[in-house]
Design a protein around this motif. Structure first.
Motif, mmCIF file in Angstrom:
data_model
loop_
_atom_site.group_PDB
_atom_site.id
_atom_site.type_symbol
_atom_site.label_atom_id
_atom_site.label_comp_id
_atom_site.label_asym_id
_atom_site.label_seq_id
_atom_site.Cartn_x
_atom_site.Cartn_y
_atom_site.Cartn_z
ATOM 1 N N GLU A 96 1.719 -25.632 -26.799
ATOM 2 C CA GLU A 96 2.695 -24.538 -26.907
ATOM 3 C C GLU A 96 2.327 -23.605 -28.069
ATOM 4 O O GLU A 96 2.355 -22.392 -27.936
ATOM 5 C CB GLU A 96 4.107 -25.107 -27.123
ATOM 6 C CG GLU A 96 4.587 -26.028 -26.025
ATOM 7 C CD GLU A 96 5.105 -25.275 -24.824
ATOM 8 O OE1 GLU A 96 5.634 -24.167 -25.008
ATOM 9 O OE2 GLU A 96 4.977 -25.804 -23.706
ATOM 10 N N ARG A 97 1.990 -24.202 -29.200
ATOM 11 C CA ARG A 97 1.600 -23.394 -30.373
ATOM 12 C C ARG A 97 0.286 -22.669 -30.111
ATOM 13 O O ARG A 97 0.110 -21.529 -30.526
ATOM 14 C CB ARG A 97 1.485 -24.273 -31.616
ATOM 15 C CG ARG A 97 2.828 -24.748 -32.135
ATOM 16 C CD ARG A 97 2.660 -25.625 -33.365
ATOM 17 N NE ARG A 97 1.983 -24.939 -34.449
ATOM 18 C CZ ARG A 97 2.585 -24.393 -35.496
ATOM 19 N NH1 ARG A 97 3.897 -24.459 -35.589
ATOM 20 N NH2 ARG A 97 1.896 -23.801 -36.441
ATOM 21 N N ALA A 98 -0.635 -23.348 -29.414
ATOM 22 C CA ALA A 98 -1.925 -22.723 -29.097
ATOM 23 C C ALA A 98 -1.714 -21.479 -28.247
ATOM 24 O O ALA A 98 -2.317 -20.425 -28.510
ATOM 25 C CB ALA A 98 -2.835 -23.715 -28.375
ATOM 26 N N VAL A 99 -0.849 -21.579 -27.267
ATOM 27 C CA VAL A 99 -0.578 -20.427 -26.398
ATOM 28 C C VAL A 99 0.006 -19.276 -27.215
ATOM 29 O O VAL A 99 -0.381 -18.116 -27.034
ATOM 30 C CB VAL A 99 0.356 -20.820 -25.229
ATOM 31 C CG1 VAL A 99 0.865 -19.604 -24.491
ATOM 32 C CG2 VAL A 99 -0.367 -21.758 -24.270
ATOM 33 N N LYS A 100 0.898 -19.584 -28.145
ATOM 34 C CA LYS A 100 1.483 -18.532 -28.990
ATOM 35 C C LYS A 100 0.406 -17.838 -29.827
ATOM 36 O O LYS A 100 0.411 -16.615 -29.958
ATOM 37 C CB LYS A 100 2.571 -19.110 -29.891
ATOM 38 C CG LYS A 100 3.825 -19.502 -29.132
ATOM 39 C CD LYS A 100 4.850 -20.118 -30.039
ATOM 40 C CE LYS A 100 6.070 -20.548 -29.239
ATOM 41 N NZ LYS A 100 7.078 -21.209 -30.061
ATOM 42 N N HIS A 101 -0.524 -18.639 -30.372
ATOM 43 C CA HIS A 101 -1.615 -18.044 -31.152
ATOM 44 C C HIS A 101 -2.488 -17.163 -30.265
ATOM 45 O O HIS A 101 -2.926 -16.090 -30.683
ATOM 46 C CB HIS A 101 -2.473 -19.123 -31.814
ATOM 47 C CG HIS A 101 -1.834 -19.760 -33.010
ATOM 48 N ND1 HIS A 101 -1.443 -19.047 -34.116
ATOM 49 C CD2 HIS A 101 -1.515 -21.051 -33.271
ATOM 50 C CE1 HIS A 101 -0.913 -19.869 -35.007
ATOM 51 N NE2 HIS A 101 -0.946 -21.092 -34.516
ATOM 52 N N TRP A 102 -2.762 -17.611 -29.028
ATOM 53 C CA TRP A 102 -3.587 -16.807 -28.128
ATOM 54 C C TRP A 102 -2.883 -15.504 -27.744
ATOM 55 O O TRP A 102 -3.531 -14.480 -27.579
ATOM 56 C CB TRP A 102 -3.977 -17.593 -26.884
ATOM 57 C CG TRP A 102 -5.192 -18.447 -27.098
ATOM 58 C CD1 TRP A 102 -6.335 -18.092 -27.760
ATOM 59 C CD2 TRP A 102 -5.378 -19.781 -26.676
ATOM 60 N NE1 TRP A 102 -7.218 -19.135 -27.759
ATOM 61 C CE2 TRP A 102 -6.666 -20.183 -27.099
ATOM 62 C CE3 TRP A 102 -4.600 -20.685 -25.972
ATOM 63 C CZ2 TRP A 102 -7.190 -21.438 -26.842
ATOM 64 C CZ3 TRP A 102 -5.119 -21.935 -25.708
ATOM 65 C CH2 TRP A 102 -6.400 -22.305 -26.147
ATOM 66 N N ILE A 103 -1.571 -15.561 -27.576
ATOM 67 C CA ILE A 103 -0.825 -14.332 -27.264
ATOM 68 C C ILE A 103 -0.989 -13.328 -28.405
ATOM 69 O O ILE A 103 -1.285 -12.151 -28.174
ATOM 70 C CB ILE A 103 0.667 -14.639 -27.014
ATOM 71 C CG1 ILE A 103 0.831 -15.390 -25.685
ATOM 72 C CG2 ILE A 103 1.497 -13.360 -27.019
ATOM 73 C CD1 ILE A 103 2.228 -15.938 -25.459
ATOM 74 N N ILE A 104 -0.832 -13.814 -29.635
ATOM 75 C CA ILE A 104 -0.981 -12.924 -30.786
ATOM 76 C C ILE A 104 -2.416 -12.412 -30.878
ATOM 77 O O ILE A 104 -2.657 -11.225 -31.121
ATOM 78 C CB ILE A 104 -0.553 -13.637 -32.084
ATOM 79 C CG1 ILE A 104 0.951 -13.954 -32.032
ATOM 80 C CG2 ILE A 104 -0.883 -12.785 -33.306
ATOM 81 C CD1 ILE A 104 1.430 -14.893 -33.118
ATOM 82 N N ALA A 105 -3.395 -13.315 -30.670
ATOM 83 C CA ALA A 105 -4.809 -12.907 -30.721
ATOM 84 C C ALA A 105 -5.112 -11.870 -29.649
ATOM 85 O O ALA A 105 -5.850 -10.913 -29.895
ATOM 86 C CB ALA A 105 -5.712 -14.126 -30.553
ATOM 87 N N ALA A 106 -4.525 -12.039 -28.468
ATOM 88 C CA ALA A 106 -4.736 -11.066 -27.388
ATOM 89 C C ALA A 106 -4.163 -9.711 -27.791
ATOM 90 O O ALA A 106 -4.779 -8.670 -27.554
ATOM 91 C CB ALA A 106 -4.098 -11.561 -26.092
ATOM 92 N N ASN A 107 -2.992 -9.717 -28.414
ATOM 93 C CA ASN A 107 -2.390 -8.466 -28.876
ATOM 94 C C ASN A 107 -3.215 -7.805 -29.974
ATOM 95 O O ASN A 107 -3.187 -6.589 -30.135
ATOM 96 C CB ASN A 107 -0.965 -8.703 -29.365
ATOM 97 C CG ASN A 107 -0.013 -9.000 -28.224
ATOM 98 O OD1 ASN A 107 -0.252 -8.609 -27.091
ATOM 99 N ND2 ASN A 107 1.058 -9.710 -28.510
ATOM 100 N N LEU A 108 -3.955 -8.620 -30.732
ATOM 101 C CA LEU A 108 -4.820 -8.085 -31.783
ATOM 102 C C LEU A 108 -6.176 -7.645 -31.242
ATOM 103 O O LEU A 108 -6.991 -7.097 -31.970
ATOM 104 C CB LEU A 108 -5.027 -9.123 -32.892
ATOM 105 C CG LEU A 108 -3.800 -9.483 -33.722
ATOM 106 C CD1 LEU A 108 -4.102 -10.666 -34.635
ATOM 107 C CD2 LEU A 108 -3.335 -8.290 -34.541
ATOM 108 N N GLY A 109 -6.413 -7.938 -29.953
ATOM 109 C CA GLY A 109 -7.662 -7.509 -29.326
ATOM 110 C C GLY A 109 -8.780 -8.528 -29.356
ATOM 111 O O GLY A 109 -9.914 -8.226 -28.999
#
Length: 151
Positions: A96-109
């Protein structure tokens, strides 16, 4: 070099990279550590130091410091650090935390939409693979026992 002598964290980070490329790991560690200690520390310096500690090249691996510097770099907006945190969370069974980090990373490009979609599909497949009628029955039993105050 003059900027590094003036305690510019970005210049110190770059000096650390140069030292690392030249094989001067002690110098790289010194510059990156100094850059992270300055008040307006460079996010890249935190990330470089975390990866250096993770690899254990010429220094002892230090899990706590690695996590600390990755978190600091992530908070400062470093997309690569955010991706590394996601993989570490996944390795520690915190999807769950990994997915949240990936969402943020995706938003950062950092992560492409296709890579992110593939990761979400893989996560959902893993979650679905754990579902069985026996687990569902057990969960219902736990809820019933909890409602009656037995657990």
């Amino acid at each position: 070099m003059r900027r590094a002598e003036a305690n510019d964290p970005i210049a110190m980070c770059e000096m650390g990279k140069q030292c690392f490329q030249e094989g001067d790991y002690e110098g790289a560690f010194k510059y990156w550590t100094k850059a992270t200690e300055l008040g307006d520390a460079d996010a890249d310096a935190h990330c470089q130091l975390a990866l250096f500690l993770y690899g254990g090249v010429e220094v002892e691996k230090d899990e706590k410091k690695k996590w600390y510097h990755l978190e600091e770099a992530s908070i400062a907006g470093h997309p690569g650090a955010r991706c590394h945190l996601a993989f570490l969370e996944l390795e520690n069974d915190r999807a769950e935390r990994a997915v949240k980090h990936w969402i943020i990373a995706a938003n950062l490009g950092c992560v492409s939409n296709e890579d992110f979609a593939a990761a979400l599909r893989a996560h959902q497949a893993a979650v679905d693979a754990t579902k069985t009628p026996q687990r569902d029955a057990l969960e219902e039993s736990r809820k019933m026992l909890a409602a009656k105050g037995y657990i």
